[in-house]
Design an enzyme around this catalytic site. Sequence first.
Site, PDB file in Angstrom:
ATOM      1  N   SER A  44      -5.130 -25.218  12.081  1.00 17.51           N
ATOM      2  CA  SER A  44      -4.805 -26.577  12.824  1.00 17.51           C
ATOM      3  C   SER A  44      -5.235 -26.439  14.254  1.00 17.51           C
ATOM      4  CB  SER A  44      -3.286 -26.363  12.848  1.00 17.51           C
ATOM      5  OG  SER A  44      -2.743 -27.724  12.855  1.00 17.51           O
ATOM      6  N   ASP A 161      -3.641 -28.930   6.108  1.00 14.84           N
ATOM      7  CA  ASP A 161      -3.056 -28.077   7.376  1.00 14.84           C
ATOM      8  C   ASP A 161      -3.260 -26.675   6.585  1.00 14.84           C
ATOM      9  OD1 ASP A 161      -2.080 -26.545   9.435  1.00 14.84           O
ATOM     10  OD2 ASP A 161      -1.287 -28.186  10.181  1.00 14.84           O
TER      11      ASP A 161
END
Length: 283
Positions: A44, A161
């Site tokens: 991320s 993610d």
Amino acid sequence: MAETERKRLGVALSGGGARGLVHLGVLQVLDEAGLAVDFLAGTSMGGMIAAGYAAGLSPAEMAEMARTHGLRLRSLWRFVDLGRNRQGMIRGDQIEAWVRSVLGRKTFADLRVPLTLMATDLNAGREVRLTEGCLASAVRATVSIPGLLAPVERDGMRLVDGGLLNNLPVDVVRQMGADVVIGVDVYSDNTASFWQYLARKRLIASTFGGIIANLGDALNLVIRAHSVERFEKYPPDFFLKPPIPPQITVISGYDHAEELIALGREAAEAVLPALREALNAAA
């Protein structure tokens, strides 16, 4: 010990939204100390910063971008590209375009430091390690929070993610070949406040507010559970978790760039003597 004989250093950078600006302070200290990073893995926001560093941007350059080039709370809405895509509230095209404007059309093969970006394949329900192809697309995948950003479709996968399954990829950077690993964790339980903030926004509250809040709570539970399990199984040699004030959230942190970078510097400087010793120790 000769420089060519030193142990290889790997750095794992966690996700955590704007709190990830801490990573810049850590990388600054390593650069100033003359300690070359041999391997990088990130998830991320940690993946985005790792990608920039591996592509040749200095921590100082990225810090300056955070301070002056619009990455602030009041400017984040320019990345919102709402549309008819039913896989996420935001398509993510604007985010990828911005990443491409910063990193160019680099691929993983163009990087100065070997890099792995973490993603999660929703189709197979497994961790995916991105190590080849378009860098901007991989960054776009690792930051794709489920429900908020549409997944990246790639080779039959739906990538989101990487923090869902591996928010601090210590095991990954060690498997890349690192002898000594630094893990920098900026994730916090106060991430829930981001989802509450988002759920109250005018365009969202009336229709999706409750859904967004519940989705955020569920994601936090998943990330925390996997993070604890991973840390127990794959602890880093040096674990940095700076004391980020709870009021600095994954979204508000962009207005606290100086403070976050300073916290990263302090954490790295505290372990610097021991880190030098570990890198120069006989095998």
